[in-house]
Write a protein that holds these residues in place. Structure first.
Motif, short mmCIF file in Angstrom:
data_model
loop_
_atom_site.label_atom_id
_atom_site.label_comp_id
_atom_site.label_asym_id
_atom_site.label_seq_id
_atom_site.Cartn_x
_atom_site.Cartn_y
_atom_site.Cartn_z
N ILE A 148 1.44 -1.74 -0.04
CA ILE A 148 0.20 0.03 0.23
C ILE A 148 0.61 0.95 0.17
CG2 ILE A 148 -1.58 1.68 1.30
CD1 ILE A 148 -3.04 -1.16 2.09
N VAL A 149 2.14 1.42 1.03
CA VAL A 149 2.82 2.47 0.83
C VAL A 149 3.41 2.71 -0.35
CG1 VAL A 149 5.07 3.18 1.58
CG2 VAL A 149 3.45 2.36 3.59
N SER A 150 3.76 1.55 -0.96
CA SER A 150 4.74 1.77 -2.45
C SER A 150 3.46 2.40 -3.06
CB SER A 150 5.10 -0.01 -3.32
OG SER A 150 4.74 0.11 -4.41
N ILE A 151 2.34 1.66 -3.15
CA ILE A 151 1.42 2.33 -4.39
C ILE A 151 1.06 3.80 -3.72
CG2 ILE A 151 -1.14 1.98 -4.97
CD1 ILE A 151 -1.62 -0.39 -4.62
N LEU A 152 1.16 4.03 -3.01
CA LEU A 152 0.86 5.92 -2.58
C LEU A 152 2.09 6.60 -3.16
CD1 LEU A 152 -0.05 7.70 -0.71
CD2 LEU A 152 1.25 6.82 1.19
N LEU A 153 2.80 6.01 -2.63
CA LEU A 153 4.18 7.14 -3.60
C LEU A 153 4.62 6.56 -4.63
CD1 LEU A 153 7.15 6.07 -0.04
CD2 LEU A 153 6.25 8.04 -0.70
N SER A 154 4.04 5.34 -5.06
CA SER A 154 4.29 5.52 -6.44
C SER A 154 3.25 6.74 -7.24
CB SER A 154 4.43 4.51 -7.31
OG SER A 154 3.21 3.68 -7.13
N ALA A 155 2.28 7.02 -7.10
CA ALA A 155 1.21 7.74 -7.73
C ALA A 155 1.20 8.84 -7.32
CB ALA A 155 -0.09 7.02 -6.70
N LEU A 156 1.78 9.03 -6.00
CA LEU A 156 1.53 10.52 -5.88
C LEU A 156 3.42 11.38 -5.90
CD1 LEU A 156 1.33 10.90 -1.53
CD2 LEU A 156 -0.01 11.58 -3.53
N LEU A 157 4.69 10.55 -6.62
CA LEU A 157 5.53 10.83 -6.91
C LEU A 157 5.93 10.08 -7.87
CD1 LEU A 157 7.22 12.04 -3.31
CD2 LEU A 157 5.85 12.92 -4.42
N THR A 158 6.51 8.69 -7.96
CA THR A 158 7.53 8.12 -9.06
C THR A 158 6.76 8.09 -9.95
OG1 THR A 158 6.96 5.86 -7.75
CG2 THR A 158 9.37 7.42 -7.08
N GLU A 159 5.28 8.26 -10.30
CA GLU A 159 4.22 8.04 -10.99
C GLU A 159 3.56 9.02 -11.52
OE1 GLU A 159 4.75 5.05 -13.55
OE2 GLU A 159 6.33 5.43 -12.97
N ASN A 160 3.69 9.69 -10.74
CA ASN A 160 2.42 10.93 -10.75
C ASN A 160 1.81 11.24 -11.80
OD1 ASN A 160 1.75 13.52 -10.82
ND2 ASN A 160 2.24 13.77 -8.70
N PHE A 161 0.73 11.11 -12.06
CA PHE A 161 0.15 11.30 -13.34
C PHE A 161 0.75 12.58 -14.42
CE2 PHE A 161 -1.87 7.53 -13.01
CZ PHE A 161 -3.34 7.28 -13.60
N VAL A 162 0.19 13.45 -13.90
CA VAL A 162 0.36 15.05 -14.41
C VAL A 162 1.99 15.10 -15.46
CG1 VAL A 162 0.15 17.02 -14.63
CG2 VAL A 162 -1.13 16.28 -13.19
N MET A 163 3.35 14.45 -13.65
CA MET A 163 4.61 15.16 -13.82
C MET A 163 5.14 14.14 -14.73
SD MET A 163 4.54 18.29 -13.03
CE MET A 163 3.93 19.51 -12.25
#
Lengths: 279, 195
Positions: free
Chosen positions: B5-20
């Motif tokens: 879950i933490v991995s999903i959270l971090l990747s969605a927020l930062l590493t795989e950020n939708f916009v950026m």
């Protein structure tokens, strides 16, 4: 691809579409928000400028306030009497009088008549200039002339002429945006049929005003003595006209040694010409 | 589970950020990022719709498309579901929460055409086809990543409005440059991984 595949694909997508369609139709029925027809009709007669001068968020918000909260029907300063009449008809009430007002800049200190403290080369915006040592003009209540009011005016009624903002009263709708935005607070609402107003709002004593502005009011009270109607008084070292008493005779403007009282010639069928300087 | 879950959270927020990083949902990112308040409102609306869309599309995929062998219809069916869902949500909010409806205004129906929403649902069925919870979480967190990006952008643009930007760069040019620089910064997160 065989026929069964095609049929199942059509069924799945078509079925989902149909399901959602029915669901939405059903939901539209359940969640239907009853709208007062009168509010919509009022919104239609309003000018649609969404300027907010009525005190509500926009034209439709005002229309709803008229219907639901019993807001006055004559609050629209842009549409004035004709619009108030129409709203009153829709609501079935009497429309009151709408006094037409217009914004006026209480300053005549153009480039030639004022003393500058420094040469301002910062951001071309009054708010920024006012924060920087109160602006470039030595007069603390002088128009900064960078056109913040002209930029916020939704009707394009304000122009900067020779370093001072001037309102075109044929375009001004008295929405009050410039009054809120002016960092020097020198824009005031004046009745539209009023052809005289004081082009200065400096609260300092005359001897100081004399040092930095050729067109500022020095509070000599000659206008006060000249007025037959007790309509003009010197308050805080500058003249203020009481528009309830003023009869537009123009004696004060003739008497003023500084030419600081604006006098617009009487209309002769033609549009009012606003002169930029008070002489 | 927790690590995932933490991995999903971090990747969605930062590493795989939708916009950026993925460059999806650029239109509202540039269109609604002039004020922080409206940007946040848009972010919240997108979060709401993305979470719902993730849940519904996952169900539709699992119980409708896969049993019939119609995986190739994902895109069109998901568009249908998202559009219907947004309409429904709009009606519901209009009736029950008029203040929220007024705050979201035009943004709510605009989300229908937000490619980030379609993107997240398609990626969900690709990556988390087995787990309903993970798709739902990925949808929600991706939307929070979108909110983060758009609110940051709005904050920067508010500052830029008051700055002495050269005349030819004012408005959209400087916004696009800003977006590019922000994107580079977010790319810096790539490579991090947990678990």
């Amino acid at each position: 691809m065989n026929t069964a595949n095609i049929i199942s694909a059509v069924c799945v997508v078509g079925g989902t579409g149909l399901l959602f369609g029915l669901l939405l139709a059903f939901a539209a029925h359940i969640f239907a928000v009853k709208k007062d027809e009168r509010a919509e009709r009022i919104t239609e007669v309003l000018p649609g400028a969404n300027c907010g001068s009525c005190g509500y968020a926009g034209c439709s918000a005002y229309a709803e306030a008229v219907v639901n909260e019993g807001a006055p029907v004559n609050a629209c300063t842009v549409g004035k009497s004709p619009v108030a009449q129409k709203i009153a008809e829709i609501m079935g009430v009497e429309a009151g009088e709408v006094q037409e007002v217009v914004a006026r800049v209480m300053c005549a200190g153009d480039k030639a008549s004022v003393v500058y403290k420094f040469d301002y080369k910062g951001i071309k915006d009054c708010a920024a200039a006012a924060k920087f040592a109160g602006g470039a003009k030595k007069c603390e209540s002088g128009c900064l002339g960078l056109g913040h009011c002209a930029n916020v005016c939704p009707f394009g009624a304000i122009k900067i002429k020779n370093g001072v903002a001037v309102v075109d009263d044929t375009l001004c709708q008295a929405c009050g945006k410039c009054i809120k935005e002016c960092p020097k607070h020198i824009i005031k609402l004046v009745p539209k049929n009023q052809r005289h107003w004081v082009l200065c709002s400096n609260p300092e004593m005359g001897k100081f005003v004399n040092q930095y502005c050729k067109k500022g009011c020095i509070g000599c009270k000659l206008c006060e003595k000249e007025c037959h109607f007790d309509a003009i008084h010197v308050v805080d070292n500058h003249a203020i006209i009481d528009y309830d008493k003023c009869k537009n005779c123009g004696l004060c403007a003739k008497k003023c040694p500084r030419g600081v009282i604006m006098s617009v010639p009487r209309e002769n069928g033609a549009k009012t010409q606003v002169v930029t300087t008070a002489n | 589970m927790a690590v995932q879950i933490v991995s999903i959270l971090l990747s969605a927020l930062l590493t795989e950020n939708f916009v950026m990083v993925k460059f999806l949902g650029i239109c509202p990112f540039l269109g609604v990022s002039k004020k922080t308040e409206t940007a946040f409102g848009m972010g919240m609306a997108v979060t709401f719709v993305m979470a719902l869309a993730s849940a519904f599309t996952w169900l539709a995929n699992k119980f409708l498309l896969i049993p019939f062998g119609l995986d190739y219809l994902q895109t069109i069916l998901f568009i249908l579901i998202i559009a219907g869902l947004v309409q429904f949500v709009e009606m519901f909010i209009k009736k029950s929460l008029p203040s929220l409806y007024n705050a979201l205004g035009i943004y709510l129906p605009l989300i229908t055409t937000n490619c980030a929403v379609l993107g997240v649902t398609l990626l969900n069925v690709q990556n988390y086809a087995d787990s309903f919870i993970f798709s739902l979480l990925n949808g929600t967190f991706s939307a929070l990543g979108f909110t983060l990006a758009i609110v940051l952008m709005a904050g920067i643009r508010e500052y830029l409005d008051e700055d002495a930007v050269p005349e030819c760069f004012r408005g959209f040019p400087i916004a696009l440059l800003t977006a590019g620089l922000m994107s580079i910064a977010f790319m810096g997160f790539s490579g991090f991984s947990i678990g």
